[in-house]
Design a protein around this motif. Structure first.
Motif, PDB file in Angstrom:
ATOM      1  N   GLU A   1       0.833  -1.205   0.000  1.00  0.00           N
ATOM      2  CA  GLU A   1       0.000   0.000   0.000  1.00  0.00           C
ATOM      3  C   GLU A   1       0.867   1.255   0.000  1.00  0.00           C
TER       4      GLU A   1
ATOM      5  N   LYS B   1       2.300   1.903  -3.432  1.00  0.00           N
ATOM      6  CA  LYS B   1       1.320   2.523  -4.336  1.00  0.00           C
ATOM      7  C   LYS B   1       1.228   4.027  -4.065  1.00  0.00           C
ATOM      8  N   GLN B   2       1.199   4.412  -2.799  1.00  0.00           N
ATOM      9  CA  GLN B   2       1.159   5.831  -2.442  1.00  0.00           C
ATOM     10  C   GLN B   2       2.422   6.544  -2.932  1.00  0.00           C
ATOM     11  N   GLU B   3       3.559   5.878  -2.775  1.00  0.00           N
ATOM     12  CA  GLU B   3       4.843   6.423  -3.215  1.00  0.00           C
ATOM     13  C   GLU B   3       4.821   6.696  -4.724  1.00  0.00           C
ATOM     14  N   GLN B   4       4.337   5.747  -5.483  1.00  0.00           N
ATOM     15  CA  GLN B   4       4.280   5.889  -6.936  1.00  0.00           C
ATOM     16  C   GLN B   4       3.388   7.060  -7.342  1.00  0.00           C
ATOM     17  N   GLU B   5       2.291   7.272  -6.622  1.00  0.00           N
ATOM     18  CA  GLU B   5       1.390   8.386  -6.915  1.00  0.00           C
ATOM     19  C   GLU B   5       2.064   9.722  -6.657  1.00  0.00           C
ATOM     20  N   VAL B   6       2.789   9.819  -5.539  1.00  0.00           N
ATOM     21  CA  VAL B   6       3.486  11.068  -5.211  1.00  0.00           C
ATOM     22  C   VAL B   6       4.543  11.370  -6.271  1.00  0.00           C
TER      23      VAL B   6
ATOM     24  N   ALA C   1       4.744  10.316  -9.356  1.00  0.00           N
ATOM     25  CA  ALA C   1       4.097  10.656 -10.632  1.00  0.00           C
ATOM     26  C   ALA C   1       3.652  12.116 -10.635  1.00  0.00           C
ATOM     27  N   GLY C   2       3.149  12.580  -9.515  1.00  0.00           N
ATOM     28  CA  GLY C   2       2.754  13.990  -9.400  1.00  0.00           C
ATOM     29  C   GLY C   2       3.932  14.928  -9.543  1.00  0.00           C
TER      30      GLY C   2
END
Length: 88
Positions: free
Chosen positions: A21, A24-29, A31-32
């Motif tokens: 989990e 997944k949060q890391e990848q979202e940050v 990507a931003g």
């Protein structure tokens, strides 16, 4: 154009059970950050124990503040910051 390189090493011996989990949060940050244009490169380390990030147009203090918001920052073993000068 200044660059700051960050070498993040994770504490792989003490990963929490919800690591997928957090990943997944890391990848979202990340990507931003790429969309906003200040993360120039992200390299995963071959040992799979961290990453090397290259930021552009930010000073070291700004990069440190951003890094502290990363989900993986809480799992760090170490973080190293290097100010770089591009040679032409």
């Amino acid at each position: 154009m200044n660059r700051v390189q960050v070498i993040l090493t994770l504490d792989m011996e003490n990963l929490p059970t919800n690591f997928p989990e957090i990943l997944k949060q890391e990848q979202e940050v990340v990507a931003g950050w790429k969309l906003q244009g200040f993360l120039e490169h992200l390299f995963l380390r071959q040992a799979k124990n961290g990453a090397v990030l290259v930021f552009k147009d930010l000073n070291e203090e700004e990069v440190k503040s951003l890094m502290e918001t990363l989900p993986f920052y809480q799992l760090k073993k170490s973080v190293e910051y290097y100010n770089l000068i591009q040679q032409f």
